[in-house]
Design an enzyme around this catalytic site. Structure first.
Site, PDB file in Angstrom:
ATOM      1  N   LYS A  29       0.864  -1.345  -0.091  1.00  0.00           N
ATOM      2  CA  LYS A  29      -0.147  -0.089  -0.017  1.00  0.00           C
ATOM      3  C   LYS A  29       0.829   1.217  -0.062  1.00  0.00           C
ATOM      4  O   LYS A  29       1.746   1.208   0.568  1.00  0.00           O
ATOM      5  CB  LYS A  29      -0.820   0.177   1.231  1.00  0.00           C
ATOM      6  CG  LYS A  29      -2.007  -0.920   1.217  1.00  0.00           C
ATOM      7  CD  LYS A  29      -2.773  -0.394   2.392  1.00  0.00           C
ATOM      8  CE  LYS A  29      -4.177  -1.211   2.648  1.00  0.00           C
ATOM      9  NZ  LYS A  29      -4.867  -0.931   4.178  1.00  0.00           N
ATOM     10  N   GLY A  35      -7.795   3.516  -3.231  1.00  0.00           N
ATOM     11  CA  GLY A  35      -7.019   1.992  -3.687  1.00  0.00           C
ATOM     12  C   GLY A  35      -5.910   2.254  -4.607  1.00  0.00           C
ATOM     13  O   GLY A  35      -5.409   1.440  -5.211  1.00  0.00           O
ATOM     14  N   HIS A  40     -15.717  -5.116   6.666  1.00  0.00           N
ATOM     15  CA  HIS A  40     -15.168  -3.710   6.942  1.00  0.00           C
ATOM     16  C   HIS A  40     -16.209  -3.122   8.312  1.00  0.00           C
ATOM     17  O   HIS A  40     -17.404  -3.237   7.802  1.00  0.00           O
ATOM     18  CB  HIS A  40     -15.499  -2.848   5.779  1.00  0.00           C
ATOM     19  CG  HIS A  40     -15.202  -1.211   6.024  1.00  0.00           C
ATOM     20  ND1 HIS A  40     -14.329  -0.581   5.454  1.00  0.00           N
ATOM     21  CD2 HIS A  40     -16.080  -0.404   7.004  1.00  0.00           C
ATOM     22  CE1 HIS A  40     -14.622   0.692   5.842  1.00  0.00           C
ATOM     23  NE2 HIS A  40     -15.410   0.966   6.849  1.00  0.00           N
ATOM     24  N   HIS A  60     -13.852  -0.542  -3.363  1.00  0.00           N
ATOM     25  CA  HIS A  60     -13.786   0.199  -2.146  1.00  0.00           C
ATOM     26  C   HIS A  60     -14.578   1.313  -1.787  1.00  0.00           C
ATOM     27  O   HIS A  60     -14.428   2.087  -0.985  1.00  0.00           O
ATOM     28  CB  HIS A  60     -12.228   0.602  -2.023  1.00  0.00           C
ATOM     29  CG  HIS A  60     -11.160  -0.428  -2.508  1.00  0.00           C
ATOM     30  ND1 HIS A  60     -11.376  -1.501  -1.823  1.00  0.00           N
ATOM     31  CD2 HIS A  60     -10.151  -0.359  -3.111  1.00  0.00           C
ATOM     32  CE1 HIS A  60     -10.348  -2.428  -2.482  1.00  0.00           C
ATOM     33  NE2 HIS A  60      -9.600  -1.741  -3.202  1.00  0.00           N
ATOM     34  N   GLU A  85     -12.010   3.096  11.072  1.00  0.00           N
ATOM     35  CA  GLU A  85     -12.299   1.702  10.308  1.00  0.00           C
ATOM     36  C   GLU A  85     -11.381   0.662  10.817  1.00  0.00           C
ATOM     37  O   GLU A  85     -10.140   0.996  10.651  1.00  0.00           O
ATOM     38  CB  GLU A  85     -12.220   2.202   8.756  1.00  0.00           C
ATOM     39  CG  GLU A  85     -13.142   3.447   8.370  1.00  0.00           C
ATOM     40  CD  GLU A  85     -12.994   3.578   6.778  1.00  0.00           C
ATOM     41  OE1 GLU A  85     -13.768   4.092   6.289  1.00  0.00           O
ATOM     42  OE2 GLU A  85     -11.985   3.356   6.201  1.00  0.00           O
ATOM     43  N   ARG A 124     -14.061  13.286  10.135  1.00  0.00           N
ATOM     44  CA  ARG A 124     -15.509  13.876   9.432  1.00  0.00           C
ATOM     45  C   ARG A 124     -16.794  13.061   9.745  1.00  0.00           C
ATOM     46  O   ARG A 124     -16.608  11.729  10.419  1.00  0.00           O
ATOM     47  CB  ARG A 124     -15.385  14.191   8.302  1.00  0.00           C
ATOM     48  CG  ARG A 124     -15.134  12.914   7.383  1.00  0.00           C
ATOM     49  CD  ARG A 124     -15.292  13.039   5.873  1.00  0.00           C
ATOM     50  NE  ARG A 124     -14.534  11.909   5.141  1.00  0.00           N
ATOM     51  CZ  ARG A 124     -15.052  10.754   5.037  1.00  0.00           C
ATOM     52  NH1 ARG A 124     -16.265  10.626   5.466  1.00  0.00           N
ATOM     53  NH2 ARG A 124     -14.442   9.722   4.332  1.00  0.00           N
TER      54      ARG A 124
END
Ligand code: ADP
Length: 670
Positions: free
Chosen positions: A158, A165, A208, A235, A275, A292
């Protein structure tokens, strides 16, 4: 005290913020671009002010213009909504410098979560569980590879600066490592100008699951439980729900506390979302924190009974959190489905056009529709093509799911292609009902979700035939010039002596020809027909009744009711288990394969050209991908509508394109 808020956003989120502000007696200011002069959020606000041209980079993204508007109209606070400037630390800082309250976290917290590796370091220190992996400074290939070898394949590379993504590569085995690393670095460099990489253990079946946290300025923090957002396309979330099915109270508490730790590690204030990837074995790992309000916040509002925007405003003006952890409880189950103007069967390509019909389901204590558009509005190339968020609630998941299906069946939109039928297929599918949620849900279940991927089932053909025959009958009646003429009697139906007909339809990627005979010919006083429909060795007797959206079919003595819709001869029947999608081939006209999405060669929205895939002047076959664009975090393929050649491309890879701009010139082969 906050007396006046400017909402630095548009659409449904601007309307949503206005609703809570109004309830609290706070005046509201809407900002709008030239394209939005008549938008719903402008009508709903007490005051509104134009901030520039249609493209967001000339209006909704221009921080200075928004600050200027806020100062001119004497607002006390700015709510950034989500998207646009909501996670822009420089904008938050500018608000502060101008003595305007930014309804969001402190600048330092936004910055801390900006880089994936920096965020991981902070979380590691705070004791928040991370996906096993490497996120250090030494970027030598040998070290990166060694960490991958040590943790075992598959691994995920990543980009530290990543988002959407990009710069992400799955590596399944040691031999693929070198090439994948080079590709990920190239992409990261091109997208973010930074090729710092992380290596993560790739979880093959994760969910998720994200935690809603809230902190005030007095050091108090709570978590408002979790949302499961596993159903994603590229995603991006499609259907979210709260609470996460099957999560134990213990895990819920552990995740909630870990999320709070994450927030407190960066001195968080306001609404935030942490997350996590949640693995089958019950372990969970920090992925990122969104600083947010989230699009999917309404499911949390439904199960907690709290108004999160009201909380945000209270916290921003220095009040303590309205509730303590012990006072918060989960009640029932909620789903949110994102209604988009897009074509799931064409790579989710955004669809633009005028909403000639917009008829949402009735709102009540079980159904909430958050929207920012009205019938007659244009879904333009400039902004996110989300039409609405459909949110439902009931006492448990099964009941809430039934509410969702019913509400989707009762959502009527025309003028643009929507994902309603796709959402219906997701919600009605067996794995969704059985809570078999994974981030690869859509890919894994594509054979029941996409019109062209489903397995044809001949038992569904008579339902389709009934709908087509009833529609035809209705039209015959409507257009008969003389209502007393025998031609307009529904029993006469056609000027066809044998009263036999062939119905041609396209369903599940295949063509079908059905033979139809009218059985009650000549009977007087019969107002509905009975038909005998046959396909190969199958034969059915059908009759039925039709109204604007409802279809009642009597099939071999079994009466069933459905809702249905039609657009350009494309029909959908919403049955309990699935939406059947089929095309009626009109006699004599033939039907073109729907390769061109109808958007021509114009950019579907503002975006970037990713790749040109064919050489100009080389003849290509129909359906060949000519170029790939990226917009709204997604790639869109532009395909050849017929055999032919591109005579010229108007853009190069990497160039920015405005929505609606012509992309290429194509010449069809004679
Ligand atoms: P981005 O910021 O580019 O969107 P994220 O790190 O948020 O990237 O990851 C996006 C999605 O990729 C996640 O929602 C999940 O579906 C998948 N994903 C990320 N990390 C992993 C992992 N280690 N294993 C499996 N899937 C992952």
């Amino acid at each position: 005290m906050i007396k006046k808020i400017l909402i630095a956003n548009r659409g449904e989120i601007a309307c949503r913020v206005i609703k809570s502000a109004r309830k609290m007696g706070i005046a509201t200011v809407a900002v709008y671009s030239d394209a939005d002069a008549n938008a719903l959020h402008v009508h709903k606000a007490d005051e509104s002010i134009n901030i520039g041209a249609a493209p967001s980079k000339e209006s909704y993204l221009v921080a200075d213009r928004i600050i200027e508007a806020a100062k001119k109209l004497n607002v006390d606070a700015i709510h950034p909504g989500y998207g646009f400037l909501s996670e822009n630390a420089a904008f938050a800082e500018k608000c502060k410098q101008n003595d305007i309250i930014f309804i969001g976290p402190p600048t330092s917290a936004i910055e801390a979560m900006g880089s994936k590796s920096a965020a991981k370091h902070i979380m590691e220190k705070a004791g928040v569980p991370l996906v096993p992996g490497y996120h250090g400074d030494d970027q030598s290939e040998s070290l990166l590879k060694k960490s991958a070898d040590d943790m075992g394949y598959p691994v995920l590379l990543k980009a530290a600066a990543g988002g959407g993504g990009k710069g992400m590569r799955l590596v399944s085995s040691e031999t693929e490592f070198k090439e994948a690393l080079a590709a990920a670095k190239r992409e990261a460099n091109a997208s973010f100008g930074d090729d710092t990489m992380l290596v993560e253990k790739y979880l093959t079946q994760p969910r998720h699951v994200e935690i809603q946290v809230f902190c005030d300025q007095h050091g108090n923090g709570v978590y408002l439980f979790e949302r499961d957002c596993s159903v994603q396309r590229r995603h991006q979330k499609v259907i979210e729900e709260a609470p996460a099915p099957g999560l134990s109270d213990d895990t819920r508490k552990q995740m909630g506390e870990a999320a709070l730790k994450a927030a407190q590690a960066i001195d968080y204030v306001g609404a935030g979302t942490v997350e996590f990837l949640y693995d089958k074995d019950g372990s969970f790992y920090f992925m990122e924190m969104n600083t947010r309000l989230q699009v999917e916040h309404p499911v949390t509002e439904f199960i907690t009974g709290e108004d999160l925007v009201e909380w945000q405003i209270k916290v921003a003006q220095g009040q303590p959190l309205p509730k303590t952890q012990n006072e918060l409880t989960i009640r029932g189950h909620a789903f949110e489905a994102r209604i988009y103007a897009e074509d799931p069967d064409n790579d989710f390509l955004p669809s633009t056009g005028r909403l000639t019909l917009l008829h949402p389901p009735q709102e009540n204590k079980h159904v909430r529709v958050d929207t920012g558009v009205l019938e007659g509005d244009e879904v333009s190339v400039y902004y996110d093509p989300m039409i609405a968020k459909l949110v439902v609630w009931d006492e448990d998941r099964d009941k809430a799911l039934q509410r969702l299906l019913k509400a989707l069946r009762e959502y009527y939109i025309d003028g643009v292609t929507t994902n309603i039928e796709f959402l219906y297929n997701v919600a009605a599918s067996k794995p969704f009902g059985e809570q078999d949620l994974v981030t690869t849900f859509i890919e894994k279940n594509k054979h029941v979700l996409f019109a062209d991927e489903v397995e044809p089932d001949v038992e569904k053909l008579p339902m389709m035939a009934a709908l087509l025959l009833l529609v035809e009958q209705q039209q015959t009646m409507k257009f008969a010039s003389d209502p007393t003429s025998p031609w307009s009697l529904p029993t006469s139906w056609r000027a066809n002596e044998q009263h036999e007909q062939i119905l041609k339809l396209h369903y599940a990627g295949k063509d079908f020809e059905l033979n139809v005979r009218v059985l009650n010919d000549g009977q007087t006083g019969v107002t509905t027909n009975t038909w005998q429909v046959s396909y190969q060795s199958n034969q059915w007797m059908i009759s039925g009744q039709l109204s604007e959206h409802s279809l009642q079919v009597n099939l071999d003595g079994h009466r069933q009711r459905f809702t249905w819709s039609e657009k350009n001869n494309q029909f959908v029947i919403f049955a309990a288990d699935e939406a059947y999608h089929f095309t009626h081939y009109l006699p004599d006209l033939g039907v073109e394969d729907d390769v061109d999405s109808g958007q021509g060669f114009n950019a579907p929205m503002n975006g970037t050209v990713v790749e040109l895939l064919v050489e100009p002047d080389n003849v290509v076959e129909k359906g060949t991908t000519l170029m790939v664009m990226e917009a709204m975090k997604m790639e869109h393929s532009i395909k050849a509508p017929a055999r032919g050649k591109v005579t010229s491309f108007f853009f190069k890879a990497g160039e920015l394109v405005d929505g609606g701009a012509p992309l290429l010139e194509f010449e069809e082969d004679e």
